[in-house]
Design a protein around this motif. Structure first.
Motif, short mmCIF file in Angstrom:
data_model
loop_
_atom_site.label_atom_id
_atom_site.label_comp_id
_atom_site.label_asym_id
_atom_site.label_seq_id
_atom_site.Cartn_x
_atom_site.Cartn_y
_atom_site.Cartn_z
N VAL A 113 0.76 3.70 -7.10
CA VAL A 113 1.71 4.19 -7.82
C VAL A 113 2.29 2.86 -8.50
O VAL A 113 2.27 1.83 -8.18
CB VAL A 113 3.09 4.65 -6.83
CG1 VAL A 113 3.33 3.56 -5.97
CG2 VAL A 113 3.83 5.33 -7.69
N GLN A 114 2.84 3.05 -9.59
CA GLN A 114 3.57 1.91 -10.54
C GLN A 114 4.98 1.49 -10.16
O GLN A 114 5.61 2.59 -9.43
CB GLN A 114 3.67 2.30 -11.79
CG GLN A 114 2.39 2.58 -12.62
CD GLN A 114 2.44 2.70 -14.20
OE1 GLN A 114 3.40 3.21 -14.49
NE2 GLN A 114 1.22 2.67 -14.80
N PRO A 115 5.20 0.50 -10.14
CA PRO A 115 6.76 0.05 -9.75
C PRO A 115 7.71 1.05 -10.35
O PRO A 115 7.47 1.34 -11.38
CB PRO A 115 6.76 -1.14 -10.41
CG PRO A 115 5.37 -1.67 -10.59
CD PRO A 115 4.55 -0.86 -10.79
N GLY A 116 8.51 1.46 -9.52
CA GLY A 116 9.77 2.31 -9.85
C GLY A 116 9.44 3.78 -9.49
O GLY A 116 10.04 4.61 -9.65
N GLY A 117 8.13 3.97 -9.25
CA GLY A 117 7.44 5.34 -8.95
C GLY A 117 7.75 5.87 -7.65
O GLY A 117 8.75 5.01 -6.76
N SER A 118 7.41 6.95 -7.04
CA SER A 118 7.83 7.65 -6.03
C SER A 118 6.69 7.87 -5.08
O SER A 118 5.58 8.50 -5.92
CB SER A 118 8.84 8.86 -6.05
OG SER A 118 10.05 8.43 -6.62
N LEU A 119 6.55 8.10 -3.77
CA LEU A 119 5.46 8.81 -3.10
C LEU A 119 6.28 9.53 -1.88
O LEU A 119 7.19 8.90 -1.31
CB LEU A 119 4.64 7.75 -2.62
CG LEU A 119 3.48 7.38 -3.38
CD1 LEU A 119 2.81 6.22 -2.72
CD2 LEU A 119 2.60 8.42 -3.92
N ARG A 120 5.64 10.38 -1.17
CA ARG A 120 6.25 10.95 -0.10
C ARG A 120 5.16 10.96 1.11
O ARG A 120 4.07 11.51 0.92
CB ARG A 120 6.79 12.50 -0.25
CG ARG A 120 7.45 12.90 0.93
CD ARG A 120 7.94 14.39 0.70
NE ARG A 120 6.97 15.25 1.00
CZ ARG A 120 7.16 16.50 1.29
NH1 ARG A 120 8.41 16.94 1.47
NH2 ARG A 120 6.36 17.80 1.19
N LEU A 121 5.42 10.21 2.29
CA LEU A 121 4.39 10.13 3.15
C LEU A 121 4.65 11.18 4.26
O LEU A 121 5.99 11.62 4.46
CB LEU A 121 4.46 8.90 3.85
CG LEU A 121 4.30 7.63 2.86
CD1 LEU A 121 4.32 6.45 3.84
CD2 LEU A 121 2.87 7.90 2.23
N SER A 122 3.62 11.91 4.71
CA SER A 122 3.89 12.81 5.89
C SER A 122 3.42 12.26 7.25
O SER A 122 2.30 11.54 7.02
CB SER A 122 3.23 14.15 5.59
OG SER A 122 3.88 14.64 4.53
N CYS A 123 4.00 12.68 8.24
CA CYS A 123 3.55 12.21 9.35
C CYS A 123 3.46 13.61 10.45
O CYS A 123 4.69 14.33 10.66
CB CYS A 123 4.20 11.29 10.44
SG CYS A 123 3.98 10.95 12.00
#
Length: 127
Positions: free
Chosen positions: A12-22
């Protein structure tokens, strides 16, 4: 058998978002707190966030205001929503199950307080 499986990492680029799942199995999220840690190359594993059985969340100061940890008990999943990502967020992210002897409020940031870990998911923040 207790298992924790992370997913959702990526580039992802700086400023972007991700959602991790566990996704967890072998126990219920009503019984144990879950923590998120990360490890960058050449660095020690570092606490990121945690959520206890009462849905109280805890955060490292470096991610406070940018990351949000939540859980869905029915789906047996804990999420880490990561916003405004920075280069320094690049790491392998792990989720862990806090040991039953520990109170999340005081122990969530202690690596040695966790009984079980997932295999990790890579997050890379880059242009």
């Amino acid at each position: 058998q207790v298992q924790l499986v992370e997913s959702g990492g990526g580039l992802v680029q700086p400023g972007g978002s991700l959602r991790l799942s566990c996704v967890v199995s072998g126990f219920t999220l009503n019984a144990r707190a879950i923590g998120w840690f990360r490890q960058a190359p050449g660095k020690e594993r570092e606490e990121v966030a945690a959520i206890n059985v009462l849905d109280v969340a805890f955060y490292n100061d470096s991610v406070k205001g940018r990351f949000i940890v939540t859980k869905d008990v029915a789906q047996k999943t804990v999420y880490l929503q990561m916003n405004a990502l920075e280069f320094d967020d690049t790491a392998v992210y792990y989720c862990g199950r806090l040991g039953h002897r520990y109170l999340a409020q005081t122990a969530w940031s202690r690596f040695d307080a966790y009984d079980d870990w997932g295999q990790g998911t890579q997050v890379t923040v880059s242009l």
